[in-house]
Design a protein around this motif. Structure first.
Motif, PDB file in Angstrom:
ATOM      1  N   ALA A   1      25.825  43.921  46.321  1.00  0.00           N
ATOM      2  CA  ALA A   1      25.211  43.891  44.996  1.00  0.00           C
ATOM      3  C   ALA A   1      23.768  44.383  45.082  1.00  0.00           C
ATOM      4  O   ALA A   1      23.189  44.487  46.163  1.00  0.00           O
ATOM      5  N   SER A   2      23.180  44.671  43.936  1.00  0.00           N
ATOM      6  CA  SER A   2      21.841  45.261  43.904  1.00  0.00           C
ATOM      7  C   SER A   2      20.766  44.336  44.450  1.00  0.00           C
ATOM      8  O   SER A   2      19.680  44.790  44.801  1.00  0.00           O
ATOM      9  N   ASP A   3      21.061  43.038  44.551  1.00  0.00           N
ATOM     10  CA  ASP A   3      20.088  42.114  45.137  1.00  0.00           C
ATOM     11  C   ASP A   3      20.370  41.833  46.607  1.00  0.00           C
ATOM     12  O   ASP A   3      19.735  40.972  47.218  1.00  0.00           O
ATOM     13  N   GLY A   4      21.361  42.555  47.164  1.00  0.00           N
ATOM     14  CA  GLY A   4      21.635  42.457  48.594  1.00  0.00           C
ATOM     15  C   GLY A   4      22.783  41.558  48.994  1.00  0.00           C
ATOM     16  O   GLY A   4      23.234  41.606  50.140  1.00  0.00           O
TER      17      GLY A   4
ATOM     18  N   PHE B   1      40.048  41.999  40.156  1.00  0.00           N
ATOM     19  CA  PHE B   1      39.452  40.679  39.952  1.00  0.00           C
ATOM     20  C   PHE B   1      38.458  40.417  41.069  1.00  0.00           C
ATOM     21  O   PHE B   1      38.580  40.961  42.165  1.00  0.00           O
ATOM     22  N   MET B   2      37.468  39.600  40.768  1.00  0.00           N
ATOM     23  CA  MET B   2      36.346  39.401  41.674  1.00  0.00           C
ATOM     24  C   MET B   2      35.903  37.947  41.675  1.00  0.00           C
ATOM     25  O   MET B   2      36.272  37.175  40.805  1.00  0.00           O
TER      26      MET B   2
ATOM     27  N   GLU C   1      28.538  45.829  38.435  1.00  0.00           N
ATOM     28  CA  GLU C   1      28.349  46.579  39.673  1.00  0.00           C
ATOM     29  C   GLU C   1      29.645  46.667  40.469  1.00  0.00           C
ATOM     30  O   GLU C   1      29.917  47.680  41.122  1.00  0.00           O
ATOM     31  N   GLY C   2      30.455  45.607  40.403  1.00  0.00           N
ATOM     32  CA  GLY C   2      31.760  45.650  41.052  1.00  0.00           C
ATOM     33  C   GLY C   2      32.670  46.680  40.411  1.00  0.00           C
ATOM     34  O   GLY C   2      33.398  47.413  41.096  1.00  0.00           O
TER      35      GLY C   2
ATOM     36  N   LYS D   1      33.935  54.244  41.610  1.00  0.00           N
ATOM     37  CA  LYS D   1      33.440  55.232  42.564  1.00  0.00           C
ATOM     38  C   LYS D   1      34.347  55.351  43.787  1.00  0.00           C
ATOM     39  O   LYS D   1      34.510  56.446  44.343  1.00  0.00           O
ATOM     40  N   SER D   2      34.950  54.228  44.190  1.00  0.00           N
ATOM     41  CA  SER D   2      35.702  54.192  45.447  1.00  0.00           C
ATOM     42  C   SER D   2      37.173  54.551  45.303  1.00  0.00           C
ATOM     43  O   SER D   2      37.823  54.929  46.279  1.00  0.00           O
TER      44      SER D   2
END
Length: 639
Positions: free
Chosen positions: A385-388, A441-442, A471-472, A478-479
């Motif tokens: 994630a964008s916060d690492g 799902f995440m 972001e997921g 993208k993937s």
């Protein structure tokens, strides 16, 4: 010949639950539930296994919660002698040496957590006057999801013998939330709540059953399970000190029955006790269970997208006993070290398994129907994630998947927020992929299965959790080149319904959405939900002692209803009329606002159902709900 999964296949699912055993005679008993042919209810019957043979021993079609009585017979709960509208449950006894089941008692207040100690039955039940018609309310909460109006009730401990003699063990202005009777039968330990606005803050009392003498062992902890050691020297508890409010992980705690130091047996493991994995094919929720074996305490523990069977030693150390990519639902450890457990995974609903010295075998084949159906195995993915922080998710491809074709994708969002998705069976997911959708799902921030910091989003709903989901989705687009970015759908229930509402009021990237048993307005949730004041204060206000009125602007700022003018995504609202967790008014005000603003919205309302419709509702209503979801996404994502 392998075929595609159909909506009606929900009727084939067999749900194994309520595992109980006589560890000396090696006899097991459990409940097998299935959808009744009428589609109006479920059939539940008791099965036993003696290490060699498996057989069904009751046929009342409403029998559950078996408890073995010293190898002599079986005690179980049933509604076989009750009419549809008669409250409560009956206790029955079936001797193993032959004869018909015998009715012992009718418990009008219901039976919770039935146990047998030294030949005596114990259970918790509601105490208080029943107001059948007009409600004269002077207490809070006035209702509770799945139980109805409870403002006149308190939960207390009872004992019952085979003659039908019932004794109320506890009484007073408090609720018994958990208990266990000492193996010798002389003392009982109970976790009680005295403040209805903070029911999660408990005291643990030990009561001498002969003299009635009572003393306090522990105060100001949240406690959800208790188990005496076999020698009576210790109490093992599932609980926490609420240092992160309701986001705090439950651990296995050790305390002596006369009080003193509280020892955290899991101090080196930052994970939560219990099974909070989502599944829509359970016969009953997984129990919060502890079992002593020597100096070890066995329990279930969340770990990412799996639930494991774990043990902790009073001398220090935590070990995984049964792991794997699955959900351990229940267990029992026998005297010789054999472990029987109920488990499911994404490709098979619940079955009974046996484990001994590292060797495992499946005992039952109730769900072999899955062998004739093409199912999709979830593919795990992880992204930074964008916060690492690393976030975990899964992707399911449609059967017959072909490269070169771009598929619509549906993002599923779990409830809680402190629950998890992962390696459990989700009929809804399998149905959607068989309709030609990719399902993703995440476990975003707020989810269970990871460390406490990951789970703690108090006061920050719609922030980091929302960013993780978006972001997921970006990572997946993208993937994986087989997903059509122009055909995105989203669906969620409860907290997932809140997040779906938040998403459609903050982005227009989705082409269709379904919000189920959702939250649209935290201000009205505070006053209408059965858990409103304490859950909303803790989760939205950011602390249990927040002044709701002083933080009113924060509650409004986190309410999707405030941003409803931004909605461009067609929305299907699903809600139950007797949902007291997220009351029906949450759906109505969202629907009304969208209609008033000329937005595209439809609503499906289920009478006689509560917050648990998708899991335990009437089968015909569950099928209608699933069909509505499939039809909506087919209409909006395939044109």
């Amino acid at each position: 010949m392998v075929r595609r999964l159909a909506l009606e296949d929900l009727r084939l699912v067999r749900m194994i639950h309520d595992l109980n055993a006589d560890v000396d005679s090696n006899v097991l008993a459990f409940t097998v539930s299935k959808i009744a042919d009428s589609l109006e209810d479920y059939e539940r019957n008791i099965w036993i296994y003696d290490g060699k043979s498996l057989r069904q021993i009751t046929r009342g079609n409403s029998d559950f919660s078996p408890r073995i009585l010293s190898g002599k017979g079986l005690v179980f709960l049933s509604r076989r002698g009750l009419g549809r509208d008669k409250p409560g449950v009956e206790v029955w006894y079936l001797p193993f040496d032959g004869g018909e089941p015998m009715r012992i008692a009718h418990i009008s207040g219901g039976v919770n957590d039935l146990r047998i100690v030294n030949g005596m039955m114990y259970f918790m039940s509601n105490v208080g006057p029943v107001q059948e018609d007009v409600k004269f309310v002077g207490d809070w909460p006035l209702w509770f999801n799945g139980r109805g109006f409870i403002h006149t009730f308190r939960s207390h401990l009872f004992s019952l013998d085979l003659s039908g003699a019932i004794r109320q063990v506890t009484s007073g202005d408090f609720d018994v939330n958990a208990y266990d009777v000492e193996p010798g039968g002389k003392r009982v330990a109970i976790a009680v709540s005295t403040n209805r606005f903070k029911p999660y803050r408990n005291e643990v009392w030990v009561i001498n059953l002969e003299s009635g003498e009572r003393y306090t062992v522990l105060s100001n902890y949240s406690v959800s399970a208790i188990k005496w050691s076999l020698d009576g020297k210790y109490l093992a508890l599932v609980g926490n000190d609420l240092h992160r409010g309701l986001a705090t992980h439950d651990h296995v705690l050790l305390v002596r029955p006369d009080g003193g130091e509280v020892i955290d047996l899991m101090r080196s493991v930052d994970r939560n006790v219990g099974n909070s994995l989502n599944s829509d094919v359970r016969g009953s929720p997984p129990p919060m269970k502890l079992q002593w074996v020597g100096d070890w305490v066995y329990f279930m523990m969340m770990d990412g997208g799996s639930t494991r069977l774990v043990r902790a030693s009073i001398n220090g150390g935590v070990e995984v006993v049964i792991g794997g990519e699955r959900s351990v639902e229940d267990f029992v450890v026998m005297r010789d070290g054999t472990i029987y457990f109920i488990s499911m995974d994404p490709l098979r609903p619940t079955e009974l398994y046996r484990w001994f010295n590292g060797n495992e075998e499946r005992i039952t084949n109730f769900n072999d129907w899955v062998n004739s159906v093409e199912l999709s195995k979830p593919e795990p993915f992880r992204f930074r994630a964008s916060d690492g922080r690393e976030v975990e998710g899964w992707l399911m491809r449609p059967p017959g998947f072909r490269q070169g074709i771009r598929y619509p994708v549906i993002l599923e969002i779990h409830g809680g927020p402190k629950t998890a998705y992962g390696y459990s069976f989700m009929f809804e997911f399998q149905l959607l992929v068989n309709e030609g959708f990719v399902v993703m799902f995440m476990n975003p921030r707020g989810s269970d299965g990871y460390d406490e910091e990951f789970a703690d989003i108090r006061g920050h709903y719609g922030e980091r959790d929302y960013e993780d989901l978006m972001e997921g989705l970006d990572y997946v687009l993208k993937s994986y080149d087989f997903i059509d970015p122009g055909k995105l759908g989203v669906i969620g229930g409860s907290y997932g319904g809140f997040m779906t509402n938040w998403i459609v009021t903050h982005t227009d990237r989705f082409r269709a959405a379904v919000t189920d048993r959702s939250i649209s307005n935290w201000v009205s949730f505070f006053g209408a939900s059965d858990i409103g004041p304490y859950f909303a204060n803790d989760q939205i206000g950011g602390g249990e002692d927040r002044d709701f009125w002083a933080y009113l602007e924060s509650y409004m700022a986190k309410s999707p209803i405030m941003y409803v003018k931004n909605v461009k995504t067609p929305l299907l609202i699903i809600h139950s009329l007797e949902d007291y967790r997220c009351w029906f008014e949450q759906a109505v005000q969202l629907y009304t606002a969208l209609k008033y603003l000329g937005k595209e919205v439809r609503m499906v309302v289920f009478p006689g159902e509560n917050h648990d419709l998708s899991r335990f509702g009437k089968p015909n209503h569950r099928l209608a709900r699933l069909k509505a979801i499939v039809d909506w996404f087919n209409e909006k994502l395939k044109t």
